[in-house]
Write an enzyme that holds these catalytic residues in place. Structure first.
Site, PDB file in Angstrom:
ATOM      1  CB  VAL A 100      44.271  39.955  36.294  1.00  0.00           C
ATOM      2  CG1 VAL A 100      44.818  41.165  37.046  1.00  0.00           C
ATOM      3  CG2 VAL A 100      45.362  38.902  36.131  1.00  0.00           C
ATOM      4  N   GLY A 105      40.834  36.347  43.530  1.00  0.00           N
ATOM      5  CA  GLY A 105      42.021  36.041  44.324  1.00  0.00           C
ATOM      6  C   GLY A 105      43.241  35.687  43.507  1.00  0.00           C
ATOM      7  CB  SER A 107      47.085  39.408  43.743  1.00  0.00           C
ATOM      8  OG  SER A 107      46.091  39.605  44.734  1.00  0.00           O
ATOM      9  CB  ALA A 109      45.977  32.080  43.461  1.00  0.00           C
ATOM     10  CG  ASP A 150      41.377  37.018  48.185  1.00  0.00           C
ATOM     11  OD1 ASP A 150      40.256  36.833  48.703  1.00  0.00           O
ATOM     12  OD2 ASP A 150      41.573  37.823  47.260  1.00  0.00           O
TER      13      ASP A 150
END
Lengths: 321, 321
Positions: A100, A105, A107, A109, A150
Site C-alpha cells: 500500500v 497501484g 488502490s 487494482a 494505474d
C-alpha cells in the site's frame, strides 16, 4: 453465489514526472494482485472488509463515511450498480499482495477487482473499458486528478505506453526472462509535493527543461521499441539514462542512489527511481540468473525488497460456488 | 637573475563531456597555483626540477627523454625560446599546490608558469595569448587533443566560458563569497575511456542525446548568466541539474553520488561531478558560513578535501633578485 476477482498492481518503467507535461511514459503490470470476493446481502448496504487494513466498513446509502480508506471502492461499486439500475446489498472481502502507498497501484487494482467482482455477481455486462472507467472514478477520490495509468494497467495487464490526453497502447512482446526488483528506500514519498517541486524547477528554467523533457519523451519511445523487440539490455540502459534525467529534475537523494548503484553493480541491466521519487521504491531490471545477487546487494540497505515479473493478465473474475 | 612565475589551476563548473560535442562549458581558475623559478645556465641544456614529483631531468637538444613527465614543460619552453631565436641553458624549479592528475589543470598551469618565467628571464616579449599557445603545445603532448580550456583558464584567470571551435569569453562578476570545495572519490579516473564511453552512448541513442546535449548547452548559457549576475544560488541549482545530466550519460557511480548528496545535505548550494567522472573529484559550491559543515560531511568518505576559491588572477611573473 460468490465471485472472486483479481487485478494486478503496476510499476512505472520510464517517463514518470515527464508524463505530467505530456511526454509519453511506460508502465507495466506486475505479478502482485489485489483480490476481491463478492457476495450478495439481503439489504442494500455495501459492506467492505479489508484483510490488509484490518478494517470493516458498512456503507449505507446517504450516510456513507467519506473519510474511510474503503470509501473509493464503495463509490466505484455503487457507480457500476447504478449504471445497471441495481440497488442491492453486497459484501466485499479484499486481500492484496500489493504494498500500500508504494506507487504500485494498490488502490486502483483493488477498485478494478471490486468492480469486476460485483459486475460478475449481478450479471452486469461490462467491457474492460467500463471496469477501468469505474476504477478511475474511485481513483479520483484517492488521488485528485490521476493520470489513469494505474486503472488502465491493472485492467488490461501487460506493458502499456501512454501519453496524457492521447490514451494508451498495449505493447507487444514476451517478457518471460525479465525480473523487476523493487526495493524500498524506507523514506516516505509525497507524490504531490514532488510533482510541485519539479514543475517549479521547470518553470524557473524553461530553456533547459524544454529539451530535457523532449529527451525524456524520446527515451520513452525508444524504451517502447526496446520492449517490443524484447531487448532487455537496451531497456536497462534506457532506464539508467532515465534515472539521470530524474536526478536532473531534483527527485533523487543519497539513499535512492545507493540502492540504484548497488543494483547495477550486482548485475542489474538497469535501475532507477520508480514513481515520484524523493523516497519510495527503486526498480531494477534483471534476468533470472542475477536476481539473487541483486537482492543480496540491496538487502543491507532496504527493509523491503519485492521480486516481481511482468504480468500479462489484467483483471479476471470467476465464480467460487 | 632569477624569475618566479605562477599560474592557477582550474576546475570545470558546468558542461564537461557535452563540450566535446560543441556545447558551451564554463571553467574557473582556482586559488591553487603552480610556481616555476627560472635561472639561466651557462650551456644550452634545459634542466627541470620538480619538487612535487621529486624528479630532476636534464634535457639536451637532440637527445631528450620524451617519456619524462617533465618533457612537455621542456617542449613548451624550447618552443618559446626558439620563437625568439634563443639557444640558452636554463634551470626550472617547479613546485605546485595543484593536485596532480585530478582534473585541476596542474600540467597546464605548470606549463603556463614555465613559459612566463622563461620569457621574462630572457626578456622575450610575449602576450598572454602567446603564453597560452605555448602551454597548449605542451598540453598536446600530455593529453593528445586537449580542449584548450586548461591553458586558457590558467593564463587569464577568472571564470571562462568556452565552446569548441568558437573560443573563450572571460565572464564578468565578483565571486568573493563563493567557495568551491573539491572532494576526492579515491577512485582513479580515466578521462579517455570515459569520453569514449559517453560518445558510444551518444551514438547509440542519437534521438535522446541530441535534446539532452541541447539541454546541457542551454544550462551552460544559464550558468554564465547566473555567474555574471553573481547569483550563487542559481549557479548551485544549475550545477545540480548538470550533475543529473552527467548521471544520465553514465559517468557517475555510488561513491560520487554519496559525496554529492552529503555536500548538498550539509548546505552546499550545488554539487556535481567535475571533469570526466567515473572517479576523480566532485565539486561543491557554497558560501563561507557553510564551508566547515560541508567539509565535515565529506571528510568521513573522502581522504582529500580541498577548499578553494575562484581566482581572478591568471599568470604572473616577477624578478626574484
Amino acid at each position: 453465489m460468490k465471485v472472486k476477482a483479481s487485478a494486478p498492481g503496476k510499476t512505472i518503467l520510464v517517463g514518470e514526472h515527464f508524463v505530467v507535461e505530456n511526454e509519453p511514459a511506460i508502465a507495466t503490470a506486475i505479478n502482485l494482485r489485489a483480490y476481491v470476493v463478492a457476495e450478495e446481502r439481503n439489504d442494500n448496504v455495501v459492506e467492505i472488509i479489508s484483510d490488509n487494513l484490518n478494517l470493516r466498513e458498512v456503507f449505507m446509502e446517504g450516510s456513507e463515511n467519506r473519510n474511510s480508506p474503503l470509501y473509493p471502492i464503495h463509490h466505484a461499486v455503487r457507480y457500476i450498480m447504478e449504471r445497471a439500475g441495481l440497488s442491492k446489498g453486497i459484501v466485499l472481502r479484499i486481500s492484496s499482495e500489493i504494498p500500500v502507498a508504494a506507487g504500485m497501484g494498490s488502490s486502483a487494482a483493488t477498485a478494478v477487482a471490486a468492480v469486476a467482482a460485483v459486475s460478475r455477481l449481478f450479471g452486469v455486462k461490462v467491457t474492460k473499458d467500463d471496469i477501468s472507467r469505474a476504477a478511475y472514478i474511485a481513483e479520483t477520490i484517492v488521488h485528485g486528478k490521476p493520470s489513469g495509468i494505474d486503472n488502465t494497467v491493472s485492467t488490461y495487464g501487460g506493458v502499456i505506453a501512454f501519453r496524457k490526453n492521447e490514451g494508451f497502447i498495449r505493447l507487444k512482446g514476451n517478457f518471460t526472462t525479465a525480473f523487476l526488483i523493487l526495493a524500498d528506500s524506507g523514506i516516505h514519498r509525497n507524490t504531490g509535493s514532488m510533482v510541485k517541486k519539479v514543475l517549479k524547477l521547470k518553470k524557473k528554467y524553461p530553456n533547459i527543461m524544454e529539451p530535457l523533457y523532449h529527451a525524456a519523451g524520446r527515451l520513452a519511445i525508444e524504451a517502447g521499441k526496446a520492449i517490443e523487440m524484447e531487448d532487455l539490455e537496451k531497456l536497462g540502459e534506457l532506464m539508467n539514462i532515465n534515472h539521470g534525467l530524474l536526478s536532473a529534475i531534483g527527485v533523487s537523494n543519497q539513499k535512492l542512489e545507493e540502492l540504484i548503484y548497488r543494483a547495477r553493480s550486482a548485475g542489474a541491466l538497469g535501475s532507477k527511481i520508480t514513481g515520484a521519487g524523493g523516497g519510495g521504491f527503486i526498480i531494477a531490471l534483471c534476468t533470472g540468473e542475477r536476481v539473487e545477487e541483486v537482492k543480496n546487494a540491496l538487502k543491507d540497505v532496504s527493509k523491503r525488497i519485492i521480486v516481481t515479473r511482468i504480468e500479462n493478465e489484467g483483471v479476471r473474475a470467476e465464480d467460487l460456488d
